[in-house]
Design an enzyme around this catalytic site. Structure first.
Site, PDB file in Angstrom:
ATOM      1  N   LYS A 159      42.566  14.625 -44.449  1.00  0.00           N
ATOM      2  CA  LYS A 159      43.588  13.836 -43.760  1.00  0.00           C
ATOM      3  C   LYS A 159      44.420  13.105 -44.798  1.00  0.00           C
ATOM      4  CE  LYS A 159      41.980   9.524 -44.630  1.00  0.00           C
ATOM      5  NZ  LYS A 159      42.721   8.522 -45.401  1.00  0.00           N
ATOM      6  N   ASP A 218      36.334   6.851 -40.705  1.00  0.00           N
ATOM      7  CA  ASP A 218      37.288   7.956 -40.582  1.00  0.00           C
ATOM      8  C   ASP A 218      36.728   9.131 -39.785  1.00  0.00           C
ATOM      9  OD1 ASP A 218      39.393   6.796 -41.968  1.00  0.00           O
ATOM     10  OD2 ASP A 218      38.741   7.583 -43.915  1.00  0.00           O
TER      11      ASP A 218
END
Length: 288
Positions: A10, A136
């Site tokens: 990401k 995350d």
């Protein structure tokens, strides 16, 4: 039974820290999206009641300290699974880079074992479990593009940004996220325009997206690791349309609408650093 699961990195298009929480964590607001730089996770079910980890990089832990191990362990414990699993991690995402490499491996294990062990959990349920592993992990369970708040677990999904090329550059040094947070001055920082970034993404305004790229952690990371600032300045000098650091660093990325320019940026950096990548946005969320 063997299953291969993709675990994409990401990047943070925006990253804001809006306050300190009572539990010791910081309150964040950020827009994240997945890119086509990914680890490859191979899951093999075994009869023995154990979790085995193999990693193709020597300095990545192959025991309980690996987030992929923790993901398998929490599912085994929570759902009383008596069989085991061997997890082979073929890493392509740089380690300690601000790209959620460990978190995305854990998320891939959660998705893969949910299917292999026939647990029938939704992505929302897997994300809730993932939060016990790392902040995350919930986003990485879902993929796509989202505004993340709280510790990063409160997700609002938005459209994928328009197609573009992304150049990722990670220097060999490492930075401590804890040290970065300790250096943040919440009263003096310039906060990103998260709403403006959301609107630029929703309207497909690539130039607007590039202009709204912002990360409040950059100043603190640049103080600790001036090399990161130098990389950002080089990418800007080479003509990137938008450049910012991802997470707490040290990876810096640039967006460009031109493949030719992307490889010009790549070639401009590749001569003095190993971890440089040209990738695309991934786009869609996972489905179960």
């Amino acid at each position: 039974m063997i299953k291969v699961v993709k675990a994409p990195a990401k990047i943070n298009l925006t990253l804001d820290v809006v306050g300190k929480r009572g539990d010791g964590y910081h309150e964040v607001e950020m827009i994240m999206t997945t890119v086509d730089l990914a680890d490859r996770i191979q899951l093999s079910l075994i009869k023995e009641d154990q979790i085995n980890i193999e990693v193709n990089i020597g300095h990545v832990p192959n025991d309980k300290h690996n987030l992929a191990y923790q993901a398998a362990k929490v599912l085994k414990d929570r759902y009383s699974i008596t069989s085991g699993v061997s997890i082979n991690i073929d890493k392509h995402i740089p380690v300690s880079a601000g790209l959620a490499g460990g978190s995305t491996d854990a998320a891939a294990v959660l998705r893969g074992l949910n299917e292999m062990w026939s647990l029938g959990l939704s992505l929302e349920e897997l994300a809730e479990i993932g939060l016990t592993i790392g902040s995350d992990v919930p986003f990485c369970v879902h993929g796509g593009t989202a505004i993340a708040k709280g510790r990063g677990e409160t997700l609002t999904f938005i459209p994928t940004p328009p197609p573009c090329w992304i150049v990722l550059a990670k220097p060999s040094l490492g930075v401590s996220t804890k040290d970065i947070y300790q250096r943040l001055d919440l009263n003096k920082m310039k906060h990103p325009d998260t709403q403006g970034m959301k609107e630029a993404i929703e309207t497909g305004d690539f130039s607007g997206i590039c202009k709204k790229l912002e990360n409040v952690m950059e100043t603190a990371t640049f103080e600790l690791a001036p090399e990161v600032k130098n990389i950002k300045q080089r990418l800007i000098q080479f003509g990137a349309e938008g450049t910012v650091m991802s997470g707490s660093g040290p990876t810096v990325f640039s967006l460009t609408s031109s493949e030719t320019k992307a490889y010009r940026l790549y070639n401009g950096l590749k001569g003095f650093m190993d971890d440089v990548f040209v990738v695309r946005l991934l786009g869609s969320r996972y489905q179960i």
